[in-house]
Design an enzyme around this catalytic site. Structure first.
Site, PDB file in Angstrom:
ATOM      1  N   TYR A  46      -6.253   7.668   2.158  1.00  0.00           N
ATOM      2  CA  TYR A  46      -5.865   8.823   1.404  1.00  0.00           C
ATOM      3  C   TYR A  46      -4.842   9.627   2.504  1.00  0.00           C
ATOM      4  O   TYR A  46      -4.949   9.721   3.464  1.00  0.00           O
ATOM      5  CB  TYR A  46      -6.815  10.016   1.288  1.00  0.00           C
ATOM      6  CG  TYR A  46      -7.510  10.090  -0.153  1.00  0.00           C
ATOM      7  CD1 TYR A  46      -6.497  10.403  -1.163  1.00  0.00           C
ATOM      8  CD2 TYR A  46      -8.643   9.469  -0.636  1.00  0.00           C
ATOM      9  CE1 TYR A  46      -6.758  10.257  -2.559  1.00  0.00           C
ATOM     10  CE2 TYR A  46      -9.100   9.742  -1.842  1.00  0.00           C
ATOM     11  CZ  TYR A  46      -7.830  10.195  -2.963  1.00  0.00           C
ATOM     12  OH  TYR A  46      -8.504   9.985  -3.904  1.00  0.00           O
ATOM     13  N   GLU A  48      -2.632  12.816   1.342  1.00  0.00           N
ATOM     14  CA  GLU A  48      -1.729  13.801   0.678  1.00  0.00           C
ATOM     15  C   GLU A  48      -0.741  14.348   1.547  1.00  0.00           C
ATOM     16  O   GLU A  48      -1.175  14.650   2.860  1.00  0.00           O
ATOM     17  CB  GLU A  48      -2.734  14.845   0.072  1.00  0.00           C
ATOM     18  CG  GLU A  48      -3.447  14.483  -1.052  1.00  0.00           C
ATOM     19  CD  GLU A  48      -4.990  13.806  -0.828  1.00  0.00           C
ATOM     20  OE1 GLU A  48      -5.127  13.135   0.237  1.00  0.00           O
ATOM     21  OE2 GLU A  48      -5.605  13.713  -1.833  1.00  0.00           O
ATOM     22  N   ASP A 193      18.407   8.196 -14.904  1.00  0.00           N
ATOM     23  CA  ASP A 193      17.312   7.172 -14.919  1.00  0.00           C
ATOM     24  C   ASP A 193      17.776   5.514 -14.846  1.00  0.00           C
ATOM     25  O   ASP A 193      18.154   5.230 -15.622  1.00  0.00           O
ATOM     26  CB  ASP A 193      16.345   7.375 -16.293  1.00  0.00           C
ATOM     27  CG  ASP A 193      15.298   6.516 -16.069  1.00  0.00           C
ATOM     28  OD1 ASP A 193      15.237   5.628 -15.448  1.00  0.00           O
ATOM     29  OD2 ASP A 193      14.418   6.935 -16.949  1.00  0.00           O
ATOM     30  N   THR A 220      12.051   3.066 -11.378  1.00  0.00           N
ATOM     31  CA  THR A 220      10.991   2.329 -11.127  1.00  0.00           C
ATOM     32  C   THR A 220      11.283   1.451  -9.895  1.00  0.00           C
ATOM     33  O   THR A 220      12.518   1.287  -9.702  1.00  0.00           O
ATOM     34  CB  THR A 220      10.292   1.388 -12.267  1.00  0.00           C
ATOM     35  OG1 THR A 220      11.470   0.847 -12.640  1.00  0.00           O
ATOM     36  CG2 THR A 220       9.922   2.095 -13.328  1.00  0.00           C
ATOM     37  N   LYS A 223      10.764  -4.041 -12.044  1.00  0.00           N
ATOM     38  CA  LYS A 223      12.064  -4.403 -12.703  1.00  0.00           C
ATOM     39  C   LYS A 223      12.852  -5.462 -12.076  1.00  0.00           C
ATOM     40  O   LYS A 223      12.577  -5.960 -11.293  1.00  0.00           O
ATOM     41  CB  LYS A 223      12.558  -3.244 -13.469  1.00  0.00           C
ATOM     42  CG  LYS A 223      11.715  -2.391 -14.570  1.00  0.00           C
ATOM     43  CD  LYS A 223      12.311  -1.493 -15.350  1.00  0.00           C
ATOM     44  CE  LYS A 223      11.386  -0.828 -16.222  1.00  0.00           C
ATOM     45  NZ  LYS A 223      10.864   0.318 -15.896  1.00  0.00           N
ATOM     46  N   ARG A 229       4.849  -2.232  -8.992  1.00  0.00           N
ATOM     47  CA  ARG A 229       4.919  -1.359  -9.905  1.00  0.00           C
ATOM     48  C   ARG A 229       4.832  -0.063  -9.235  1.00  0.00           C
ATOM     49  O   ARG A 229       4.101   0.253  -8.489  1.00  0.00           O
ATOM     50  CB  ARG A 229       3.668  -1.457 -10.779  1.00  0.00           C
ATOM     51  CG  ARG A 229       3.508  -2.681 -11.363  1.00  0.00           C
ATOM     52  CD  ARG A 229       2.763  -2.796 -12.896  1.00  0.00           C
ATOM     53  NE  ARG A 229       3.536  -2.058 -13.706  1.00  0.00           N
ATOM     54  CZ  ARG A 229       4.490  -2.506 -14.731  1.00  0.00           C
ATOM     55  NH1 ARG A 229       4.346  -3.874 -14.385  1.00  0.00           N
ATOM     56  NH2 ARG A 229       4.760  -2.122 -15.608  1.00  0.00           N
TER      57      ARG A 229
HETATM   58  N1  DSN Z   1       8.132  -0.190 -20.474  1.00  0.00           N
HETATM   59  C1  DSN Z   1       9.421  -0.098 -19.821  1.00  0.00           C
HETATM   60  C2  DSN Z   1      10.402  -1.091 -20.449  1.00  0.00           C
HETATM   61  O1  DSN Z   1      10.140  -1.993 -20.665  1.00  0.00           O
HETATM   62  O2  DSN Z   1      11.591  -0.528 -20.311  1.00  0.00           O
HETATM   63  C3  DSN Z   1      10.021   1.148 -19.683  1.00  0.00           C
HETATM   64  O3  DSN Z   1       9.135   2.155 -19.513  1.00  0.00           O
END
Ligand code: DSN
Length: 413
Positions: A46, A48, A193, A220, A223, A229
């Protein structure tokens, strides 16, 4: 692993990933090192607070690993401040809104059916009850160009506190400079974003919104960035904004950060700083172009007329008479995973829209080049044209399996 039931499910998923082709543009295969860090004993801790200012003892290593992740993130995206604690992209966006807005304030973002995201103010989200989201669109779906004139008019009329660029289903480069100019005119903060294209920005394959003066990037870390993630908020140079964001993430919104995940982010950012990652990012684009070419050849309508990034949004209902849902199902049968998707101003429903969305980040990690990507695009179209032909689908399934075998997921099996 002793738990036989869970082990069996992991093995099943391993086989699915190994034998099929992943075309969901927001998915990827992380390295062994990222997996190892994510599965490490940092999960027990933990923490914080922030490095040097925690509420619990025993932070020698957590502080160091979080500082390392921050340092690498700032180097990667050419900015001064990074918060690496957001649990994913949605919490990163929500924490940013909470940092900068009062209830009732306005955010100007991309229309959802034109490529925006749920967290850009979809009516089903709680944030849409708190803040006032207004939207711009593409000027022309044949080119994908944003209606910057319309965007400016809405901005002048609604005086947003944030102008938001970014998308989850949009295939063209944005003109960030135009966003910044309009934001300066109305006194708005610019937020990008970049969840989908963070890896492409890190690999310098597409423009970095910070280079055109954007204030904030949310993203994120999976991706195209190929990390665990998770989420992250970056601030170009404004310390006041960075402080507000830190407070908003913790204690405003989240509890203890997931330190195993932050360790894995540090590893992924280290990987993204290498020359090999730059090559990878450029190859993602070349591969998407190879698929675009095949879709053009077969006269299948693509929203935005094609792609400048890693993804393609194709109107399969309009072009082939196959709905997005049916296309997703039938392609799954032959071993190609992608997702159904609404197209701009879609007249069909979200659970059975007109489009499919697919992309090249994961297959590029497997080593696919233009030739293999063109073949996959041909096989996709052949499948959709023969959606009721069992024999043909079996033949295609075999071809996909052979291709998948030839390009194993690196470092796994
Ligand atoms: N679920 C993601 C996507 O596939 O674009 C975005 O949050």
């Amino acid at each position: 692993m002793k738990d036989k039931k869970v082990k069996k499910l992991i093995k099943g998923e391993e086989k699915r990933q190994r034998d099929g082709l992943e075309l969901i543009p927001s998915e990827n295969y992380v390295s062994r090192d990222v997996l190892e860090a994510n599965g490490s004993i940092f999960t027990n801790k933990y923490s914080e607070g922030y490095p040097g200012k925690r509420y619990y003892g025993g932070q020698d290593y957590t502080d160091k690993v979080e500082r390392l992740a921050i340092e690498r993130a700032c180097k990667l995206f050419n900015c001064k401040f990074a918060n690496v604690q957001p649990l994913s992209g949605a919490p990163a966006n929500v924490a940013t809104y909470f940092a900068l807005l009062e209830p009732g304030d306005t955010v100007l973002g991309m229309d959802l059916s034109h490529g925006g995201h749920l967290t850009h103010g979809h009516p089903v989200t709680y944030i849409a009850k708190l803040f006032n989201f207004v939207r711009y669109k593409m000027k022309d779906t044949r080119t994908g160009e944003i209606d910057y004139k319309g965007l400016r008019e809405i901005a002048l009329k609604t005086k947003p506190k944030i102008i938001l660029a970014g998308f989850s289903a949009y295939s063209r480069e944005l003109n960030y400079k135009k966003f910044v100019d309009i934001a300066h005119e109305v006194g708005a903060i610019t937020m990008a974003d970049m969840a989908h294209i963070a890896g492409l920005i890190a690999g310098k394959a597409v423009r970095n919104p910070f280079d055109d003066g954007f204030d904030i990037i949310t993203t994120t870390t999976h991706k195209t960035l190929r990390g665990p993630r998770g989420g992250m908020i970056l601030v170009r140079n404004n310390e006041e904004i960075a402080k507000k964001i830190d407070k908003s993430v913790f204690p405003g919104f989240q509890g203890g950060p997931h330190m195993n995940n932050i360790a894995a982010k540090a590893v992924a950012f280290g990987e993204a700083l290498t020359p090999a990652f730059k090559k990878y990012a450029r190859q993602i684009l070349k591969n998407a172009k190879a698929m675009e070419k095949v879709f053009h050849k077969h006269k299948i309508r693509m929203i935005g007329g094609g792609t400048d990034n890693h993804l393609i949004l194709a109107d399969v209902y309009g072009s082939l008479g196959v709905s997005g849902k049916e296309a997703q199902t039938v392609l799954d049968e032959v071993g190609i995973t992608l997702n159904m998707n609404m197209i701009a101003d879609d007249t069909r429903k979200p659970m059975d829209p007109s489009g499919i969305r697919f992309g090249t980040p994961a297959i590029t990690t497997r080593g696919f080049k233009e030739k293999e990507c063109a073949l996959v695009a041909e096989l996709m179209i052949e499948t959709l044209r023969n959606k009721d032909n069992k024999k043909k689908k079996e033949e295609i399934r075999k071809k996909i399996k052979t291709l998948a075998k030839k390009f194993p997921i690196p470092n796994y099996f």
